[in-house]
Design a protein around this motif. Structure first.
Motif, PDB file in Angstrom:
ATOM      1  N   ILE A   1      -4.987   7.154   0.142  1.00 14.83           N
ATOM      2  CA  ILE A   1      -6.030   7.738  -0.706  1.00 14.83           C
ATOM      3  C   ILE A   1      -7.209   6.777  -0.792  1.00 14.83           C
ATOM      4  O   ILE A   1      -7.033   5.570  -0.948  1.00 14.83           O
ATOM      5  CB  ILE A   1      -5.480   8.032  -2.113  1.00 14.83           C
ATOM      6  N   ASP A   2      -8.422   7.314  -0.698  1.00 11.68           N
ATOM      7  CA  ASP A   2      -9.631   6.514  -0.837  1.00 11.68           C
ATOM      8  C   ASP A   2      -9.883   6.270  -2.318  1.00 11.68           C
ATOM      9  O   ASP A   2     -10.527   7.058  -2.998  1.00 11.68           O
ATOM     10  CB  ASP A   2     -10.814   7.239  -0.199  1.00 11.68           C
ATOM     11  N   SER A   3      -9.335   5.179  -2.824  1.00 13.05           N
ATOM     12  CA  SER A   3      -9.435   4.855  -4.238  1.00 13.05           C
ATOM     13  C   SER A   3      -9.585   3.353  -4.387  1.00 13.05           C
ATOM     14  O   SER A   3      -9.001   2.584  -3.606  1.00 13.05           O
ATOM     15  CB  SER A   3      -8.180   5.320  -4.997  1.00 13.05           C
ATOM     16  N   PRO A   4     -10.359   2.877  -5.377  1.00 14.67           N
ATOM     17  CA  PRO A   4     -10.438   1.434  -5.618  1.00 14.67           C
ATOM     18  C   PRO A   4      -9.156   0.855  -6.192  1.00 14.67           C
ATOM     19  O   PRO A   4      -9.033  -0.362  -6.332  1.00 14.67           O
ATOM     20  CB  PRO A   4     -11.597   1.311  -6.606  1.00 14.67           C
TER      21      PRO A   4
ATOM     22  N   ARG B   1       0.811  -1.226   0.000  1.00 11.69           N
ATOM     23  CA  ARG B   1       0.000   0.000   0.000  1.00 11.69           C
ATOM     24  C   ARG B   1       0.846   1.278   0.000  1.00 11.69           C
ATOM     25  O   ARG B   1       0.369   2.339  -0.383  1.00 11.69           O
ATOM     26  CB  ARG B   1      -0.940   0.004   1.208  1.00 11.69           C
TER      27      ARG B   1
ATOM     28  N   THR C   1     -11.862  -4.923   5.431  1.00  7.57           N
ATOM     29  CA  THR C   1     -10.521  -4.557   5.872  1.00  7.57           C
ATOM     30  C   THR C   1      -9.655  -5.806   6.007  1.00  7.57           C
ATOM     31  O   THR C   1     -10.093  -6.790   6.601  1.00  7.57           O
ATOM     32  CB  THR C   1     -10.608  -3.841   7.228  1.00  7.57           C
TER      33      THR C   1
ATOM     34  N   GLN D   1      -5.025   0.660  -5.703  1.00  9.70           N
ATOM     35  CA  GLN D   1      -4.007   0.847  -4.687  1.00  9.70           C
ATOM     36  C   GLN D   1      -2.671   0.280  -5.164  1.00  9.70           C
ATOM     37  O   GLN D   1      -2.566  -0.320  -6.222  1.00  9.70           O
ATOM     38  CB  GLN D   1      -4.437   0.164  -3.383  1.00  9.70           C
TER      39      GLN D   1
ATOM     40  N   HIS E   1      -0.790   6.209  -4.233  1.00  9.51           N
ATOM     41  CA  HIS E   1      -2.161   6.145  -3.733  1.00  9.51           C
ATOM     42  C   HIS E   1      -2.200   5.771  -2.260  1.00  9.51           C
ATOM     43  O   HIS E   1      -3.260   5.418  -1.750  1.00  9.51           O
ATOM     44  CB  HIS E   1      -2.980   5.137  -4.547  1.00  9.51           C
TER      45      HIS E   1
END
Length: 503
Positions: free
Chosen positions: A230-233, A200, A263, A235, A227
């Protein structure tokens, strides 16, 4: 083929879905060529062609002969072939790569990227992984490796010319400076690297200097892409390469993952190849957003030929999409013994073993299904979804019975069994999103079963997909779906792979 409809005026991202990490790209005229890592699989280093950077067609595998690719039987999963770099120079294509289990760095050349590629020129004087190759104005060839260090080489002989020296290490304290690529762009030499590890925290940073050997000054806005946080699909963005289109625009290919579920999120397809636009501002690259859809490029699109959804094994040679674990000797795997069938002969007694006989293709869609018709009269085998020796699910046929197994770490379980008439049977798997369970939601569910004579599918067992993910198993690869033999000789009449629409 994408998993779902795309908004008008966009194209899907990733551009090469499924387990296709560490992309490297070069352009020759109006044609683009791209290669990726292949790790413990044979043949190695898939080669793709495109006319638009969006639609890519598989044109072969660079390392398709044992003389090019030796993967000893004790090669661990996620060992083998790491991080190739593809370049075109002086009328030839050059491919430099690391085989971490057979001698380290080596060079291959070809006049046609579809092959054949040469046998390797070994580079015993160049330690390290993730090698890059570039030439300066006077023809000197520079090889740069993770770390980040550099040495001049003779690419025709593999001889090193001088001492290897450290030239940059990225951001202070950042781990794993790797995937270096060196470019002459305008008045500067640019050195781009990945750092932060391939999880990540992955990122791309860049520096520039007046000489290919430095010194290099870092971009004040590093990292130029990440990323993390960052809230992104999408990563784990990193390990990138740059290419300029004929219209003068610049683009970046990179790896990233699409984690699903709760999670911490599970990336089951492995690291995939994405595309992002690049602008140059004050002499530095500014990378556009990496999103599931890209704006349609201004140039015409050239859709690539679709990979056949069904393989009837009617050809003498397997399609380049098919890969095996470490080796593929013809006496264990052939389409020539029984016309229109793939014949597999067992070596290892299960997929837990390093010499397992397995032929598969990368899972490229978040939802999909696969079917194969098997004749196990002289043996035992079936259909498997594999991540590594310790993480795989399979449905197996033998002696008038079908059984479903799950291997998770050191634990092996028979999940289901059912008697079937002796003879051929169609085995199948359907992979669909997992039902929501809040933070504990898994990424998907794998339903294994058989196809009835009337064509309907009867699921025998449904298993949680999180255990076939990088976040559980570790390593660098993604899922591969395919056929295997565990005892005797088994024959497969066909293999069907079909993407399913995501809800």
């Amino acid at each position: 083929m994408s998993d779902q409809h795309q908004p008008s005026g966009t194209v899907p991202n990733p551009v090469v879905p499924g387990f296709h990490p560490d992309p490297s790209v070069c352009r020759v005229g109006d044609d683009y060529y791209l290669v990726c890592s292949s790790f413990e699989y044979f043949p190695g280093i898939p080669v793709f062609h495109s006319r638009d950077l969006v639609n890519w067609a598989r044109i072969g595998n660079a390392l398709d002969r044992p003389s090019q690719l030796r993967l000893p039987i004790d090669t661990p999963s996620s060992g083998g072939i790491y991080a190739p770099t593809l370049r075109h120079h002086d009328g030839r294509f050059w491919l430099i790569v690391t085989n971490v289990d057979d001698g380290g760095n080596m060079l291959f050349t070809a006049t046609d990227p579809a092959g054949p590629w040469s046998d390797p020129v070994r580079l015993p004087g160049v330690p390290g992984i993730d090698p890059d190759l570039t030439w300066d104005e006077d023809g000197t060839c520079w090889c740069t490796v993770a770390g980040v260090s550099q040495v001049r080489i003779d690419p025709t002989t593999g001889e090193t010319l001088g001492e290897q020296r450290r030239i940059w290490s990225g951001a202070p304290g950042a781990k794993a400076p790797e995937a270096p690529h060196l470019y002459r762009i305008g008045e500067y030499w640019y050195l781009m690297i990945a750092e932060g590890g391939t999880e990540r925290g992955h990122a791309v940073s860049i520096a520039r200097g007046d000489s290919p050997s430095g010194p290099f000054a870092p971009c004040p806005d590093n990292p130029v892409l990440t990323h993390r946080g960052i809230d992104s699909p999408i990563q784990n963005t990193g390990h990138a390469d740059l290419v300029q289109a004929p219209d003068g625009s610049w683009w970046m290919v990179l790896l990233a993952v699409r984690p699903r579920g709760g999670t911490p999120g599970w990336s089951v397809l492995g690291r995939e190849t994405f595309l992002a636009p690049v602008e140059w501002v004050d002499g530095w690259p500014v990378v556009g957003r990496v999103t599931p859809e890209l704006p349609t490029p201004v140039w015409p699109l050239h859709p690539a030929p679709a990979v056949p959804a069904r393989d009837d094994f009617d050809q003498a040679d397997l399609h380049p999409q098919w890969i095996s674990v470490r080796r593929r000797p013809e006496h264990l795997c052939t389409t020539k013994e029984r016309s229109g069938w793939l014949t597999l002969r067992a070596a290892g007694a299960s997929l837990d073993e390093n010499d397992a006989v397995f032929v598969g293709r990368r899972q490229q869609h978040l939802a999909c299904r696969a079917r194969t018709l098997i004749d196990p009269a002289a043996g035992r085998g079936g259909l498997a979804v594999r991540l590594d020796e310790e993480h795989h699910y399979e449905i197996e046929a033998a002696d008038g019975e079908v059984r479903v197994f799950a291997q998770i770490g050191a634990l092996r379980s028979e999940v289901a069994a059912r008697p079937v008439p002796v003879g051929t049977v169609v085995l199948g798997v359907e992979i669909t999103p997992a039902p929501p369970r809040g933070a504990r939601s898994g990424p998907d569910v794998l339903s294994f079963g058989i196809e009835e004579p009337d064509g309907t599918f009867t699921a025998l067992a449904a298993v949680d997909g999180r255990y076939l993910s990088t976040e559980v198993a570790g390593g660098f690869t993604g899922r591969v779906i395919g056929m295997y033999a565990a005892a005797g000789t088994v024959h497969f009449d066909r293999f069907d792979y079909e993407p399913l629409r995501l809800p």
